[in-house]
Structure formats: structure tokens, C-alpha cells
Scaffold this active site. Sequence first.
Site, PDB file in Angstrom:
ATOM      1  N   SER A  51       0.802  -1.227   0.000  1.00 59.49           N
ATOM      2  CA  SER A  51       0.000   0.000   0.000  1.00 59.49           C
ATOM      3  C   SER A  51       0.832   1.273   0.000  1.00 59.49           C
ATOM      4  O   SER A  51       0.399   2.291  -0.525  1.00 59.49           O
ATOM      5  CB  SER A  51      -0.947  -0.003   1.193  1.00 59.49           C
ATOM      6  N   HIS A 108      -4.986  -3.148  -3.284  1.00 56.84           N
ATOM      7  CA  HIS A 108      -4.603  -2.170  -4.309  1.00 56.84           C
ATOM      8  C   HIS A 108      -4.401  -2.789  -5.691  1.00 56.84           C
ATOM      9  O   HIS A 108      -4.108  -2.082  -6.640  1.00 56.84           O
ATOM     10  CB  HIS A 108      -3.323  -1.444  -3.888  1.00 56.84           C
ATOM     11  N   LYS A 165     -11.503   1.124  -2.823  1.00 61.21           N
ATOM     12  CA  LYS A 165     -10.385   1.667  -3.590  1.00 61.21           C
ATOM     13  C   LYS A 165     -10.769   1.669  -5.082  1.00 61.21           C
ATOM     14  O   LYS A 165     -11.550   2.500  -5.479  1.00 61.21           O
ATOM     15  CB  LYS A 165      -9.123   0.900  -3.240  1.00 61.21           C
TER      16      LYS A 165
HETATM   17  C1  LIG Z   1      -6.813  -0.021   2.619  1.00 59.90           C
HETATM   18  C2  LIG Z   1      -6.229  -1.329   2.947  1.00 59.90           C
HETATM   19  C3  LIG Z   1      -6.879  -2.211   3.800  1.00 59.90           C
HETATM   20  C4  LIG Z   1      -8.092  -1.813   4.572  1.00 59.90           C
HETATM   21  O1  LIG Z   1      -9.219  -1.746   3.770  1.00 59.90           O
HETATM   22  P1  LIG Z   1     -10.455  -0.870   4.274  1.00 59.90           P
HETATM   23  O2  LIG Z   1     -11.591  -1.378   3.513  1.00 59.90           O
HETATM   24  O3  LIG Z   1     -10.092   0.551   3.962  1.00 59.90           O
HETATM   25  O4  LIG Z   1     -10.559  -1.111   5.755  1.00 59.90           O
HETATM   26  C5  LIG Z   1      -6.354  -3.461   3.965  1.00 59.90           C
HETATM   27  N1  LIG Z   1      -5.216  -3.834   3.358  1.00 59.90           N
HETATM   28  C6  LIG Z   1      -4.537  -2.991   2.553  1.00 59.90           C
HETATM   29  C7  LIG Z   1      -3.280  -3.469   1.900  1.00 59.90           C
HETATM   30  C8  LIG Z   1      -5.016  -1.713   2.343  1.00 59.90           C
HETATM   31  O5  LIG Z   1      -4.327  -0.863   1.587  1.00 59.90           O
END
Ligand SMILES: *Cc1c(COP(=O)(O)O)cnc(C)c1O
Length: 398
Positions: free
Chosen positions: A182, A210, A242
Amino acid sequence: MKRQPLEPVLEEIERQHLRRRRATVQDYPHKGSHAQVMVDGCRLVDFSSNDYLGLAAHPALAEAMAACARHYGAGSGASHLISGHGHEHAALEEELAAFTGRQRALLFSTGYMANLGVVTALSGRGESVLLDRLSHASLIDAGLLSGARFRRYPHCDAAAARRLLAGSTPQTAVLATDGVFSMDGDVAPLTELAEAARAHGAWLVVDDAHGIGVLGANGRGALEGAGLGCEEVPALVGTLGKAFGSFGAFVAATAELIELLIQRARSYIYTTALPQPVAAATRAALRIAREETWRRERVLALTARFRAAAQRAGVPLADSVTPIQPIPLGSAQAALAAQHALREAGFWVIAIRSPTVPAGAERLRITLTAGHEESQVDALVGALAEALSRIRASSPIP
Ligand SMILES: *Cc1c(COP(=O)(O)O)cnc(C)c1O
């Protein structure tokens, strides 16, 4: 921390340049797009969101959400195992299973909770959990919460993971990694990790928050990119907030593993079901992501354009071909100075500091989306080059 005045604690955070501040987005100047934001009365191009396909403000998602809310109401009223599991949830789960090519999918309210749920359901006391050192905070918290012995291997070092698995007593139950990291944007060595997990009988969990929607010939994520299926990677975690521009997350797996999660994953069982209108919006997003392949091609083309322009301008880059493009700056102070300079130039970009990244690895985290214009990307590179040369002149970047 015993009860005490908190002012000195906050002052110490400030002194280390680690104080976090939220900005309130007052509006989005272009209807149907989140590429620009209004903050403190300034119009800024947002290069910090995870809205990779430009879907968060798409009218079809808003329409699906509104129509569903009018039909079923705003709230789900209970957890999935009581009376909160509705038609939109069930339909979305089927569509996510089809999209990922797996038997079943299970919706969670957030990716954070999906990671807690899957890791804790598959491991426990007397076992161990093995993670990449740069795994997302939610995987680390999942490892801690599991009660298993919890260890980390050097970033993307599959050989080290394999050695730890081989020498591991207690036995490793779960090997987990981000698909796309991330804060770094690089892709995990999934083929090698899958091989190591198979050889040592560990469950491989890949959190592709991602990658899903962005990578792979059909946008199915890092696993599609690596040609890996359910046999090699039994648990795939995907997020919906995302690339899909909505909210929530899912685990896609065999029917058996999903059934176990329904019995065991406490972050699934003991929480109110996601509102159905959110699931309806995600269904619209999934349809658009499948049909409008230009979105994926566009965000990757803009990413390549950004990298080429940055290289020409002497802007340091990391080893990432995904829309996450970190600019290494080496200190919290330099990263903040770059953030402020870019803001002056009309760009919303965030400095990532410790503890999100290790001290000394502070950076700007730039993200590209399908909603950006070529001219905005070029202007960002110009502003970056200018900001970095000013920061270098005042205090050398290591
Ligand atoms: C954003 C993210 C999460 C968390 O997801 P949410 O739905 O925002 O709680 C988990 N793992 C990674 C790698 C992320 O970037």
C-alpha cells in the site's frame, strides 16, 4: 498510559514532525469526479486517493445507492447472521465470486475487518503467523489478535519466508502478504510465496486491496497477473473502497473456507451488516469496471507517463509500476516540506511518515487515477521537481 495531561504527549508528536492533521474536503468542483477537491477554499488536484478507476463519484454508483436506499432503506438493522443479510449482499457476493473465479465470496464491512477475520479464523494459539515486514497494519493487527506466534520476513524476500516456514515450530498456519504494497506500490513475489506455502502446508492469504480492479488482463488483480488461482492462494482479500470506488471488502475462496469464516470470523459475525445501498453501488462499480476496460488502461498509461516525466526531470522514483508511486524523501521533515510546497502549487499529495513507514523511509505517496488529465500529471511532475530542488537547497535529502 496512566491518566495524565495529554498536552505534552501531543507536543512530543509535533516536535518529531509526526502530528497528523485531517483536512476537510468542502466540495468537489467537478461533478462526477473526485480528481479535484476544495480544501480551505483552494481548488487542488488530488493525487492521494485510492480511487484508481475514477469510480467514487460516478453517477451510476450514486444512482444505484439512492435507488436501493429508497427501496430497502438506509440501514441493514442487524448482523449478517441475524436479519441483516439482504438481497443486494447475496447478489454482490455471487458477482464477486464470478469476478475472481472462485467458488464463493463473503462480504466484510471493511478490509481491516476482512483481514482480522480470515487470519484469526485460520490460526490460533500454538501456531504461528508469518507476514511480510511491510504488510498493511490490518494484517499485523490480525497476526497479533490471532494469539499465534507472529513473525515477519524481510520485504518481498520469499526465500527468507521459506526458511522461516521450514524451521518453524510451532507450525505456521498462515502466510500473509499484501498483493500490491500500500505504501510502496510494488507487487509481492506471489509465485514463490505460493510455492513456499504449499511446500510447508501453510494457508497463503493475499490482501490485494490495491491490485484488484487494476492489475491483470481482466482487472482481477495481482493473482491474475501472476496466473495464480484458488489452489495456490486459498484466501484472497479484496477491498471495495479503492478501485471500485465504494466501500467494504470481501474474502474470495472455496465454499468450504467461506463456510468456516461464517462460523469463526468474529469481525464478520459480531458486527452490523454493510448497508445494502453500499452493496448496490458496488454492484454498479463492478459492472462498469468489467465493461469499461479503458479505465484500467488509462490509469496504467498515466502511471507510465508520470514515471517517464519524473525520470526526465530527475525526480527520484521507487520500483513500482502500479498507480502507487512513492517519492522517497528520507525524513519526516523533508516529506512534510514537499507536501506543503505541492499544496502551494495546487496539488493534494500526502507525506507518509512513521509509524506508517519505518523512520528514515518517509516519502510522498502519489497515486494516479483514471480521472486525471495528462496535463495534470505533467504539471505535478514540474511542481515536484521544483519543490525537491528547493528542499535539497535548504537541507540535503540523504
Ligand atoms: C486499505 C487497505 C486495507 C483496509 O481496507 P479498508 O476497507 O479501507 O478497511 C487493507 N489492506 C490494505 C493493503 C489496504 O491498503
